[in-house]
Design an enzyme around this catalytic site. Structure first.
Site, PDB file in Angstrom:
ATOM      1  N   TYR A  87     -34.961  30.749   0.725  1.00  0.00           N
ATOM      2  CA  TYR A  87     -34.226  31.845   1.353  1.00  0.00           C
ATOM      3  C   TYR A  87     -32.766  31.418   1.494  1.00  0.00           C
ATOM      4  O   TYR A  87     -32.241  30.700   0.656  1.00  0.00           O
ATOM      5  CB  TYR A  87     -34.904  32.234   2.673  1.00  0.00           C
ATOM      6  CG  TYR A  87     -34.544  33.611   3.157  1.00  0.00           C
ATOM      7  CD1 TYR A  87     -34.660  34.719   2.320  1.00  0.00           C
ATOM      8  CD2 TYR A  87     -34.049  33.814   4.439  1.00  0.00           C
ATOM      9  CE1 TYR A  87     -34.311  35.991   2.738  1.00  0.00           C
ATOM     10  CE2 TYR A  87     -33.706  35.081   4.880  1.00  0.00           C
ATOM     11  CZ  TYR A  87     -33.837  36.165   4.018  1.00  0.00           C
ATOM     12  OH  TYR A  87     -33.485  37.427   4.442  1.00  0.00           O
ATOM     13  N   LYS A 111     -58.329  48.121  -8.883  1.00  0.00           N
ATOM     14  CA  LYS A 111     -57.637  47.944 -10.154  1.00  0.00           C
ATOM     15  C   LYS A 111     -56.746  46.711 -10.099  1.00  0.00           C
ATOM     16  O   LYS A 111     -56.696  45.906 -11.036  1.00  0.00           O
ATOM     17  CB  LYS A 111     -56.799  49.191 -10.426  1.00  0.00           C
ATOM     18  CG  LYS A 111     -56.378  49.349 -11.848  1.00  0.00           C
ATOM     19  CD  LYS A 111     -57.480  50.033 -12.614  1.00  0.00           C
ATOM     20  CE  LYS A 111     -57.070  50.359 -14.014  1.00  0.00           C
ATOM     21  NZ  LYS A 111     -57.961  51.328 -14.636  1.00  0.00           N
TER      22      LYS A 111
END
Length: 477
Positions: A117, A172
């Site tokens: 970060y 899925k």
């Protein structure tokens, strides 16, 4: 249907917690009672015990939700037995959803935080701003697919809305990860307006390397797909169309090998002219099929039929050269192949009996096919369905993970008809000559070669190398 002729499915399995007296006949009666009610005991565990009472968890296979209730009721009638709790195993698997995110790097120190970060991440942002193509290399974009639906055509359930579609889209995404190591994200949109859907997908596309459209009703799905393909520089794949077309063509290649017929010679009758039916038709024609008749709820599609929309007009112009105007059942007489992607029970055994010798029947409506497979097999040599509890399951999961793996690896920008046919040939080729028979025309989704073979064929068809390059040494900028 008698209890003993019911087709049991793990999708309707339950676990029943029972309290029964220690000793005596109650425990021994459990299995007999379940079997008498048409179920099957698949596991029986004593999960707790006392001097006077035992707690038993019985896992039972059933054929439907109603059948499960019948079995539980029968168990509750055993003398001395108390049904404490009933758990639906399928619902348990969906509790809390089926996906989670996980970091690829651990944050253990301030140094880790500074690189993952701020402030280190700013350097990476600036690199991508200077060269946007670096997003594929330096972010999750390179391996991410958006699974997008509006919930208007979910499985065989119809328009159930985006929230109810979420379990399918999650499933899925799980399959993408399991079979092709692709990170897929379900996006269920609360709109059915094609303009809004196209706008939303275009807006989120920068974060993805591919778009998988799913369960969007026809004919809107055709427009949405076409507009997104035109607008985006990443592949747009409508699985209900292209995934289904790939697996059907692959299965037909192998079925025709079994019955010793050629694709260009056989007469094919199709039931269903929606998204799946139209895509299957286009792939069959591109692959060399020449004699096809298509029927929908209003009968056979032909040039003189009233009320044809744009899609049906295209079908009429590219099929049924003889101008047949009868019913689906009439069209089946003398046909070599039936492909159903429509509705339950539209044909029966008598209809199949009128087909040509050594016929092929693909009854793919889910969960209830166009004809019971057992009835079809009385007259047809090769029978396939979309279900996992019969031989020759034709399921999109055999195609879409490998297709997207190949597309992402090749950094493809589009999907061509030749790519779909290449994927179908690769999938069919997984079944070797010495394995092929009337009950085995399609490999298992767990076959180790399925997704790798499809991915390699797609990579090559998309312009990438058939084999991935070897990666050695340290990552370089």
């Amino acid at each position: 249907m008698s209890p003993r002729t019911r087709a049991l499915s793990v999708a309707y399995s339950i676990t029943v917690r029972i309290l029964a007296p220690a000793g005596g006949q109650a425990v021994s009666q459990l299995t007999r009672t379940v079997e008498a009610a048409g179920g099957a005991v698949t596991a029986l565990d004593v999960s707790d015990s006392g001097q006077a009472q035992v707690q038993i968890d019985v896992t039972i296979g059933a054929s439907s939700t109603e059948h499960s209730a019948e079995v539980v009721e029968a168990l509750g009638q055993i003398e001395g037995v108390t049904v404490s709790r009933v758990s639906d195993r399928t619902f348990l698997m969906h509790l809390g959803g089926k996906l989670e995110t996980a970091p690829r790097h651990q944050i253990r120190t301030r140094d880790d935080l500074s690189m993952i970060y701020t402030p280190g991440v700013a350097r990476v942002c600036l690199a991508i701003a200077e060269n946007p193509e670096d997003a594929r290399r330096l972010t999750i974009k390179r391996n991410s697919v958006a699974v997008i639906t509006d919930g208007t055509a979910v499985l065989g359930l119809g328009d159930i809305g985006p929230k109810a579609a979420m379990p399918v889209m999650e499933g899925k995404a799980v399959l993408f990860k399991r079979f092709a190591d692709i990170d897929a994200w379900p996006l269920c949109l609360d709109t059915t307006d094609p303009d809004e859907i196209v706008s939303v997908v275009k807006a989120v596309a920068p974060g993805f390397a591919g778009i998988n459209l799913e369960d969007i009703s026809a004919p809107r799905c055709f427009e949405i797909e076409a507009r997104l393909r035109e607008a985006l520089d990443i592949p747009v794949f409508h699985d209900d169309q292209h995934g289904t077309a790939i697996v059907v063509l692959a299965a037909l290649y192998n079925a025709l090998r079994v019955v010793q017929k050629e694709l260009g010679d056989v007469r094919i009758v199709m039931s269903g002219a929606g998204a799946a039916g139209t895509a299957i038709l286009k792939v069959l024609l591109a692959a060399g099929a020449r004699h096809v008749v298509v029927a929908d709820i209003n009968g056979v599609v032909h040039r003189d039929r009233d009320g044809l929309n744009e899609n049906l007009r295209w079908i009429a112009e590219h099929t049924n050269a003889e101008g047949f105007t009868g019913t689906l059942k009439q069209a089946l007489a003398g046909a070599d192949v039936f492909v159903g992607v429509s509705a339950p029970g539209v044909i029966d055994a008598d209809d199949v009996a009128t087909m040509a010798d050594r016929s092929v029947v693909f009854a793919l409506a889910n969960p209830t096919p166009e004809i019971d497979p057992a009835e079809a097999s009385v007259h047809a040599e090769v029978v396939a369905t979309g279900r996992s509890d019969f031989p020759n399951q034709i399921n999109n999961v055999l195609a879409f993970p490998g297709v997207f793996r190949g597309l992402l690896d090749a950094r493809s920008h589009n999907i061509s008809m030749s790519l779909l046919i290449a994927a179908a040939r690769a999938l069919a080729g997984v079944v070797a000559d010495d394995q092929l028979n009337a009950s085995y025309i399609m490999p298992s989704v767990f076959h180790p070669d399925v997704h790798d073979h499809v991915a390699a064929a797609v990579r090559e068809a998309a312009g990438g190398a058939a084999e991935l390059p070897e990666v050695s040494g340290d990552a370089v900028l």
